[in-house]
Each structure stands twice: as C-alpha cells, then as structure tokens.
Scaffold this motif. Structure first.
Motif, PDB file in Angstrom:
ATOM      1  N   ASN A  75      11.544 -14.173 -45.063  1.00 42.32           N
ATOM      2  CA  ASN A  75      11.356 -13.947 -46.497  1.00 42.32           C
ATOM      3  C   ASN A  75      10.459 -12.757 -46.830  1.00 42.32           C
ATOM      4  O   ASN A  75      10.166 -12.526 -47.999  1.00 42.32           O
ATOM      5  N   ILE A  76      10.042 -11.998 -45.838  1.00 40.93           N
ATOM      6  CA  ILE A  76       9.263 -10.808 -46.162  1.00 40.93           C
ATOM      7  C   ILE A  76      10.204  -9.715 -46.665  1.00 40.93           C
ATOM      8  O   ILE A  76      11.382  -9.691 -46.317  1.00 40.93           O
ATOM      9  N   THR A  77       9.691  -8.827 -47.481  1.00 41.59           N
ATOM     10  CA  THR A  77      10.509  -7.752 -48.041  1.00 41.59           C
ATOM     11  C   THR A  77      10.548  -6.563 -47.083  1.00 41.59           C
ATOM     12  O   THR A  77       9.674  -6.433 -46.205  1.00 41.59           O
ATOM     13  N   PRO A  78      11.529  -5.677 -47.244  1.00 39.77           N
ATOM     14  CA  PRO A  78      11.561  -4.458 -46.421  1.00 39.77           C
ATOM     15  C   PRO A  78      10.279  -3.644 -46.546  1.00 39.77           C
ATOM     16  O   PRO A  78       9.872  -2.975 -45.592  1.00 39.77           O
ATOM     17  N   LEU A  79       9.640  -3.695 -47.719  1.00 36.20           N
ATOM     18  CA  LEU A  79       8.391  -2.960 -47.906  1.00 36.20           C
ATOM     19  C   LEU A  79       7.310  -3.513 -46.984  1.00 36.20           C
ATOM     20  O   LEU A  79       6.599  -2.749 -46.308  1.00 36.20           O
ATOM     21  N   TRP A 135      13.754  -5.644 -37.504  1.00 37.61           N
ATOM     22  CA  TRP A 135      14.633  -4.700 -38.196  1.00 37.61           C
ATOM     23  C   TRP A 135      16.061  -4.721 -37.649  1.00 37.61           C
ATOM     24  O   TRP A 135      17.030  -4.555 -38.386  1.00 37.61           O
ATOM     25  N   TYR A 138      17.602  -7.737 -39.313  1.00 39.03           N
ATOM     26  CA  TYR A 138      17.743  -7.511 -40.757  1.00 39.03           C
ATOM     27  C   TYR A 138      18.889  -6.553 -41.075  1.00 39.03           C
ATOM     28  O   TYR A 138      19.679  -6.792 -42.002  1.00 39.03           O
TER      29      TYR A 138
END
Length: 241
Positions: A75-79, A135, A138
């Motif tokens: 649930n972490i964002t790409p940022l 990554w 993702y």
C-alpha cells in the motif's frame, strides 16, 4: 501494529559520504550496522510488517522473496517507494541478512561502488538490493483483480537476462511498456536471450525519439515486438512443426 521507520535524511547523507571512502567499507560489511534511534524517523501511516525477514530468508527463490516484500508494503505509493532513506534503512538494518545472502559481495565488499549501488541509490533506486524487488513486482503486476496478477512477474524473475536489461532500461519507468514487453516475451519465451532483450530495449529507445512512449498502450509494445521479431517467430514455429 508498529509504525515503519527509516533513516533521517541527514543521517542518510552522512553515511553515504562515509561509504565513498574505502577505509569505511568494514562498517557496511559488518553483520550489524551501527546507528541509534535518534537517526531514525517514523513513516506515519505505514505499518511495520511482521516476520518479513523470515519470509524472505525462507523463500525458495528471489521471485517468492520479492512477493513477500511487495505484499508487506503493497500500500505504499510510488513516491514513498522512491525514497532512498527508506530502502537504505531496510537494506542496511531490517533486511540486511537477506541483502547479504542475495549479494555475497556485500559481506566482503572490495569497492565503495558496491556499497553505494546496492545499499543506496548511487545510480537508480532499482539498483538498491531491496528496492529492486519491490519495483520489479510493482511494474510487472497486471492488477489486483487479475487472476494471473503476478504471472508476468514470474516471467521477469525467471530470466536473468530479461530482468537485467529491462529493469536497467529507461523503459522501466513506464508500466505500460513493461507490461507490453513482458507480455510479448511471455508468449515467445524461446526468444528470451540477452541479445534479443537488448535488441528490444534499443529498438524502443529509438522509437522513443519520435513518439511519446508513456502515452502508448501495452498493446503497442507487444505488437511492435511481434513485428520486430517476426522472422525469428516464424523460424521457431517451423522448427516446432
């Protein structure tokens, strides 16, 4: 549940400078990295996963380890996933045993470049020994509702030549390109060689000079490769008849 922590930016910059000096290599080669609680900051809203190191260490292969990591921080964002301080902390502290297991050179490094690339992000974040796994999942997952959600991820991790050339390419910034390219090679796995994957990356780099690849759909990349490798595809089909 506990909150995830990471290195403070000031501490990150301090140890990065230390890493550039060969005389400090042993502090990064040690099994326990030296830091204090004052060197950390909480990542509010992000839960600290339980048993992640154990799950990664017991994984049968890197693909399974990557899935364990990704699901732990799904649930972490790409940022947030671009935060060098976060990945450096995981690689040097919480997941260091896995980092050392995956890259033996980290247990006995001979060059500061190894430390800077694998523990930090001297070149790109996907060079970091832990970030590269998150990554890769993702960028290759089809979608949470897809029954074959990680099928392309499996293809990516199953072929070192494909993993290396794709993740180190500028195309890896675009998920549509990554999915399209992996979809093509998933259907034509016999074409997965270092020469062919490099040829595919170079081809799209040239195409990118005239077209905005970030706006192209996944099907565009798959179709273009089908045309590019049409002769090899036909030869393979004839040989299999």
């Amino acid at each position: 549940m506990a909150t995830q922590t990471k290195f403070k930016k000031s501490f990150l910059e301090k140890i990065k400078q230390l890493a550039k000096d060969k005389s400090n290599i042993q502090m990064f080669a040690a099994e326990t990295f030296d830091y204090t609680k004052q060197d950390l900051v909480s990542m509010h809203g992000i839960n600290h996963p339980t048993n992640l190191l154990e799950d990664m260490m017991s994984a049968k292969n890197e693909f399974e380890a990557a899935l364990a990591l990704y699901k732990a921080y799904e649930n972490i964002t790409p940022l947030i996933a671009s935060d060098e301080a976060f990945w450096a902390y995981l690689a040097l502290v919480e997941l260091n045993p896995y980092a050392r297991k995956r890259f033996a050179s980290l247990a006995n490094p001979e060059s500061p470049n190894v430390i800077l690339a694998r523990y930090f992000a001297q070149e790109r974040i996907v060079k970091n020994v832990i970030a590269r796994l998150w990554w890769a999942v993702y960028m290759s997952e089809k979608g949470k509702e897809d029954i074959d959600r990680f099928s392309l991820t499996s293809i990516l991790f199953s072929h070192t030549e494909l993993f290396d050339t794709l993740t180190q390419s500028r195309l890896f910034r675009y998920k549509n390109a990554t999915i399209g390219i992996l979809s093509f090679f998933a259907e034509h796995s016999e074409l997965i060689t270092r020469a062919n994957t490099l040829k595919a990356m170079k081809f799209f780099n040239r195409v990118g000079g005239a077209r905005e690849l970030s706006a192209m759909p996944e099907s565009f990349f798959k179709k273009e490769l089908s045309i590019k490798f049409s002769n090899q595809i036909n030869e393979s089909q004839i040989n299999n008849e």
